[in-house]
Enzyme design. Structure first.
Site, PDB file in Angstrom:
ATOM      1  N   HIS A  94      26.594  65.173  -1.567  1.00 12.06           N
ATOM      2  CA  HIS A  94      26.417  64.303  -2.732  1.00 12.06           C
ATOM      3  C   HIS A  94      25.031  64.405  -3.368  1.00 12.06           C
ATOM      4  O   HIS A  94      24.777  63.753  -4.380  1.00 12.06           O
ATOM      5  CB  HIS A  94      26.682  62.860  -2.302  1.00 12.06           C
ATOM      6  CG  HIS A  94      25.666  62.389  -1.304  1.00 12.06           C
ATOM      7  ND1 HIS A  94      25.601  62.919  -0.025  1.00 12.06           N
ATOM      8  CD2 HIS A  94      24.659  61.505  -1.397  1.00 12.06           C
ATOM      9  CE1 HIS A  94      24.597  62.358   0.620  1.00 12.06           C
ATOM     10  NE2 HIS A  94      24.007  61.504  -0.188  1.00 12.06           N
ATOM     11  N   ASP A  95      24.134  65.177  -2.770  1.00 11.43           N
ATOM     12  CA  ASP A  95      22.777  65.318  -3.321  1.00 11.43           C
ATOM     13  C   ASP A  95      22.548  66.679  -3.959  1.00 11.43           C
ATOM     14  O   ASP A  95      21.448  66.954  -4.448  1.00 11.43           O
ATOM     15  CB  ASP A  95      21.732  65.168  -2.198  1.00 11.43           C
ATOM     16  CG  ASP A  95      21.689  63.781  -1.604  1.00 11.43           C
ATOM     17  OD1 ASP A  95      21.954  62.807  -2.338  1.00 11.43           O
ATOM     18  OD2 ASP A  95      21.376  63.666  -0.395  1.00 11.43           O
ATOM     19  N   ASP A 131      37.134  53.204  -4.096  1.00  9.39           N
ATOM     20  CA  ASP A 131      37.100  52.113  -3.124  1.00  9.39           C
ATOM     21  C   ASP A 131      37.858  52.504  -1.852  1.00  9.39           C
ATOM     22  O   ASP A 131      38.461  53.577  -1.776  1.00  9.39           O
ATOM     23  CB  ASP A 131      37.694  50.834  -3.744  1.00  9.39           C
ATOM     24  CG  ASP A 131      39.006  51.113  -4.473  1.00  9.39           C
ATOM     25  OD1 ASP A 131      39.906  51.685  -3.828  1.00  9.39           O
ATOM     26  OD2 ASP A 131      39.118  50.783  -5.677  1.00  9.39           O
ATOM     27  N   ASP A 133      40.041  55.426  -7.022  1.00  8.03           N
ATOM     28  CA  ASP A 133      39.955  54.012  -7.421  1.00  8.03           C
ATOM     29  C   ASP A 133      41.346  53.391  -7.350  1.00  8.03           C
ATOM     30  O   ASP A 133      42.253  53.830  -8.057  1.00  8.03           O
ATOM     31  CB  ASP A 133      39.392  53.949  -8.853  1.00  8.03           C
ATOM     32  CG  ASP A 133      39.461  52.546  -9.438  1.00  8.03           C
ATOM     33  OD1 ASP A 133      39.536  51.581  -8.654  1.00  8.03           O
ATOM     34  OD2 ASP A 133      39.443  52.435 -10.681  1.00  8.03           O
ATOM     35  N   GLU A 143      20.403  63.888   9.158  1.00 10.65           N
ATOM     36  CA  GLU A 143      19.922  64.559   7.940  1.00 10.65           C
ATOM     37  C   GLU A 143      18.418  64.727   8.095  1.00 10.65           C
ATOM     38  O   GLU A 143      17.689  63.734   8.207  1.00 10.65           O
ATOM     39  CB  GLU A 143      20.242  63.722   6.700  1.00 10.65           C
ATOM     40  CG  GLU A 143      19.926  64.487   5.423  1.00 10.65           C
ATOM     41  CD  GLU A 143      19.518  63.605   4.250  1.00 10.65           C
ATOM     42  OE1 GLU A 143      19.610  64.068   3.106  1.00 10.65           O
ATOM     43  OE2 GLU A 143      19.083  62.452   4.462  1.00 10.65           O
ATOM     44  N   ASN A 171      42.161  50.073  -7.928  1.00  8.88           N
ATOM     45  CA  ASN A 171      42.449  48.864  -8.712  1.00  8.88           C
ATOM     46  C   ASN A 171      42.026  48.947 -10.174  1.00  8.88           C
ATOM     47  O   ASN A 171      41.944  47.930 -10.860  1.00  8.88           O
ATOM     48  CB  ASN A 171      41.816  47.632  -8.048  1.00  8.88           C
ATOM     49  CG  ASN A 171      40.292  47.753  -7.994  1.00  8.88           C
ATOM     50  OD1 ASN A 171      39.744  48.804  -8.330  1.00  8.88           O
ATOM     51  ND2 ASN A 171      39.627  46.693  -7.591  1.00  8.88           N
ATOM     52  N   ASP A 219      20.946  59.219   7.898  1.00 10.12           N
ATOM     53  CA  ASP A 219      20.165  59.485   6.691  1.00 10.12           C
ATOM     54  C   ASP A 219      18.684  59.693   7.012  1.00 10.12           C
ATOM     55  O   ASP A 219      18.074  58.887   7.727  1.00 10.12           O
ATOM     56  CB  ASP A 219      20.324  58.259   5.779  1.00 10.12           C
ATOM     57  CG  ASP A 219      19.873  58.502   4.360  1.00 10.12           C
ATOM     58  OD1 ASP A 219      20.470  59.351   3.691  1.00 10.12           O
ATOM     59  OD2 ASP A 219      18.910  57.830   3.928  1.00 10.12           O
ATOM     60  N   ASP A 229      27.859  56.596   7.554  1.00  5.92           N
ATOM     61  CA  ASP A 229      26.474  56.927   7.226  1.00  5.92           C
ATOM     62  C   ASP A 229      25.596  55.832   7.816  1.00  5.92           C
ATOM     63  O   ASP A 229      25.883  54.646   7.664  1.00  5.92           O
ATOM     64  CB  ASP A 229      26.311  56.962   5.699  1.00  5.92           C
ATOM     65  CG  ASP A 229      25.471  58.128   5.231  1.00  5.92           C
ATOM     66  OD1 ASP A 229      24.314  58.231   5.693  1.00  5.92           O
ATOM     67  OD2 ASP A 229      25.951  58.919   4.400  1.00  5.92           O
ATOM     68  N   ASP A 285      39.204  49.457 -11.707  1.00  8.76           N
ATOM     69  CA  ASP A 285      37.902  49.011 -12.224  1.00  8.76           C
ATOM     70  C   ASP A 285      36.939  50.183 -12.452  1.00  8.76           C
ATOM     71  O   ASP A 285      35.776  49.984 -12.795  1.00  8.76           O
ATOM     72  CB  ASP A 285      37.263  47.956 -11.302  1.00  8.76           C
ATOM     73  CG  ASP A 285      36.858  48.525  -9.948  1.00  8.76           C
ATOM     74  OD1 ASP A 285      37.172  49.713  -9.663  1.00  8.76           O
ATOM     75  OD2 ASP A 285      36.222  47.794  -9.162  1.00  8.76           O
TER      76      ASP A 285
HETATM   77  C1  GLC Z   1      19.361  60.961   1.725  1.00  5.73           C
HETATM   78  C2  GLC Z   1      20.653  60.730   0.991  1.00  5.73           C
HETATM   79  C3  GLC Z   1      20.339  60.503  -0.444  1.00  5.73           C
HETATM   80  C4  GLC Z   1      19.486  59.278  -0.555  1.00  5.73           C
HETATM   81  C5  GLC Z   1      18.246  59.382   0.326  1.00  5.73           C
HETATM   82  C6  GLC Z   1      17.605  58.037   0.518  1.00  5.73           C
HETATM   83  O1  GLC Z   1      18.712  62.106   1.302  1.00  5.73           O
HETATM   84  O2  GLC Z   1      21.521  61.792   1.210  1.00  5.73           O
HETATM   85  O3  GLC Z   1      21.494  60.373  -1.219  1.00  5.73           O
HETATM   86  O4  GLC Z   1      19.092  59.075  -1.883  1.00  5.73           O
HETATM   87  O5  GLC Z   1      18.535  59.850   1.608  1.00  5.73           O
HETATM   88  O6  GLC Z   1      18.413  57.223   1.305  1.00  5.73           O
HETATM   89 CA    CA Z   2      38.030  50.215  -7.550  1.00  4.65          CA
END
Ligand code: GLC
Ligand code: CA
Length: 558
Positions: A328-329, A29, A21, A256, A23, A199, A98, A25
């Site tokens: 991230h999932d 970013d 981050d 994905e 700034n 995605d 993405d 908040d």
């Molecule tokens: C993919 C992404 C996930 C998202 C889902 C719907 O699995 O990695 O984070 O919630 O698609 O877009």
């Molecule tokens: Ca920020």
């Protein structure tokens, strides 16, 4: 097998909201990322994949896009993005964005129009159907719980959403939708993008007539998936994307693709005929999931070995694997396949050895390179993820599960395990922010952080750095053929990599015990030189030795 840069590179995934981050908040970013490019350069990665940074109301943290050609307000501006991409290119880093085009946000102007009336010019951009007498058009379920259909009062019809109700699915049958998406891709590519992570890209084509689904069973874990996973027109749509867009640029593409087999992957990514370079498969991610109970189960090394070997051999010579242990999932790999207690550092290094020694392109998720762990927040209110909150609500309110039991499941499985802010230092805010972070920090940041890792020559960070350097210096790391040995062993995962008469032996102990490695007779070698390992190794018998907890050794055989 063709040699290409995207096979030789190492990709680093950034979840921008939680990275840095600039700034105060509390939200990561673009300028925050810009300030960390030298750190990523030190690590040695070549490609940076950014989770979505487009305009979004953040129902699913950016995976719900309301403007594909602008930047999320909290993340900065297009000018910041231009500066970021210039900063990357100046350092020899490439940028993968993405691409989320199975669905948009319900705030996207196309959907705002589409829902207005049945004869709106954008109506057919989405998938609308009248309901049946007793409810929705069919019995498909959404990934994040509930029906995949939402009744929209304005026209009395339902729209399809495979994810949240704020993520309506685009209608890829409509050539205008495809044209819009392809034009948008050209626009980013001309602006400097070096590739796309796509995605849930194998969900674009839905079965004609949208038939009811069979009851759940087997490895299908979302009711309806047989009608939209690798649907009838998927290869046609992606073939069109390849002809129109992808083939005109030298880029990295990775789809994905939940619920695919190696054969499905070959169809999508075949060296000559495939539309994409690689896909992310999920079989190894699903080993510890109990779909029937929406919960966890212990995973078994035998299953991991079987799955990875099926993928390694299934794609060999025909397509290319993308290898990952986190994103991230997913929960943090050290908490999941390793040990986040006393063996955190060695097990993180063992897992890194595993991921970088398989054939394929390795992906690192932010924080993995310092061995970040899962988190166990005390209350559901500490969780942000829409999937986590939905599952908790259904489990506690509809299925009557004890809230503490539901929370224990979340501690293991929640996507927020991967989304706590990056731990840069032991300072308040973990060096991530000077303000209040959008989601709580993992309380272990005073001990697990980048500053500490950079100061310790024996850290997980420097081990990753060495693995990446080895990959660059040794083509066998990239192109060597994979062969599993000792398939029956319950504690050790061992395999070889072979290229042009050269051979590596990889021996990994996936347990906290001390099993013995004994080379099988058919693996002929008389000497072995250690290339990398996570413990000091003394000279000794290289055909038979005892491994320490979570030990990893890579030998060059002669
Ligand atoms: C993919 C992404 C996930 C998202 C889902 C719907 O699995 O990695 O984070 O919630 O698609 O877009
Ligand atoms: Ca920020």
């Amino acid at each position: 097998m063709n040699k290409t840069w995207w096979k030789e590179c190492v990709v680093y995934q950034i979840y921008p909201r939680s990275f840095a981050d600039s700034n105060g908040d509390g939200i990561g970013d673009l300028r925050g990322i810009l300030g960390k490019l030298d750190y990523l350069k030190t690590l040695g990665v070549d490609v940076i994949w950014l989770s979505p940074v487009y305009k979004s109301p953040n129902d699913d943290n950016g995976y719900d896009i309301s403007d594909y050609q602008d930047i999320m307000t909290e993340f900065g501006t297009l000018a910041d993005w231009d500066e970021l991409v210039a900063g990357m290119h100046a350092r020899g880093l490439k940028l993968v964005m993405d691409l989320v085009v199975n669905h948009t946000s319900d705030d996207h102007p196309w959907f705002v129009e589409s829902r207005k009336s049945k004869d709106n010019p954008y109506r057919d951009y989405y998938i609308w159907r009248p309901g049946k007498a007793d409810g929705p058009p069919n019995n498909w379920q959404a990934f994040f719980t509930g029906s995949a259909w939402e009744l929209d009062p304005a026209t009395g019809e339902y729209y399809l959403h495979l994810f949240t109700r704020r993520q309506p699915d685009l209608n890829w049958e409509n050539p205008k939708v495809r044209r819009e998406v392809f034009d948008m891709m050209h626009w980013w590519l001309k602006r400097g993008v070096d590739g796309f992570r796509m995605d849930v890209i194998n969900m674009l084509s839905k079965a004609p007539g949208l038939p009811d689904a069979a009851p759940l069973g087997g490895s299908r874990h979302v009711q309806g998936s047989e009608h939209f996973i690798c649907g009838p027109r998927l290869t046609e749509f992606l073939g069109e994307m390849k002809r129109d867009v992808l083939s005109h640029y030298d880029i990295l593409t990775v789809g994905e693709t939940p619920m695919v087999s190696p054969d499905d992957a070959v169809a999508l990514t075949h060296e000559e005929t495939g539309a994409l370079n690689m896909v992310f498969q999920f079989e190894h991610m699903d080993l510890d999931r109990n779909f029937a109970e929406q919960g966890s189960q212990p995973w078994k090394l035998q299953d991991l070995k079987a799955v990875m070997t099926r993928w390694q051999k299934g794609l060999e010579g025909r397509a290319w694997n993308s290898n990952y242990l986190s994103n991230h999932d997913q929960p943090r790999p050290v908490s999941r396949y390793g040990d986040d207690g006393p063996y955190r550092v060695v097990s993180a290094k063992m897992l890194a050895t595993f991921n970088h020694l398989l054939q394929g392109t390795p992906y690192i998720y932010q924080g993995e390179e310092i061995g970040m762990t899962n988190v166990a927040f005390p209350s559901i209110d500490d969780y942000n993820d829409v999937a986590t909150r939905n599952v908790y609500r259904v489990q506690t309110q509809e299925l009557g599960l004890d809230p503490q039991v539901a929370l224990a499941g979340i501690h293991k499985r929640s996507r927020d395990n991967a989304r706590t802010p990056m731990q840069w230092s032991g300072a308040p805010g973990a060096g991530f922010t000077t303000g209040a972070p959008w989601i709580k920090l993992n309380p272990n940041y005073p001990t697990i952080n980048v500053e500490q890792a950079l100061a310790d020559p024996d850290s997980v960070f420097y081990y990753y750095q060495t693995l990446i350097q080895l990959r660059k210096a040794n083509p066998i790391f990239v192109y060597g053929t994979y062969d599993m040995i000792l398939p029956e062993h319950d504690e050790i995962y061992a395999f070889t990599r072979t290229l042009d008469g050269e051979r590596l032996l990889v021996v990994l102990n996936f347990t906290a015990t001390s099993p013995e490695f004994a080379a099988p007779a058919e693996l002929a070698y008389s000497s072995a030189e250690l290339v990398i390992g996570n413990y000091p190794v003394e000279a000794g018998d290289v055909r038979r030795f005892t491994l320490r907890p979570y030990e990893a050794r890579v030998y060059r055989l002669a």
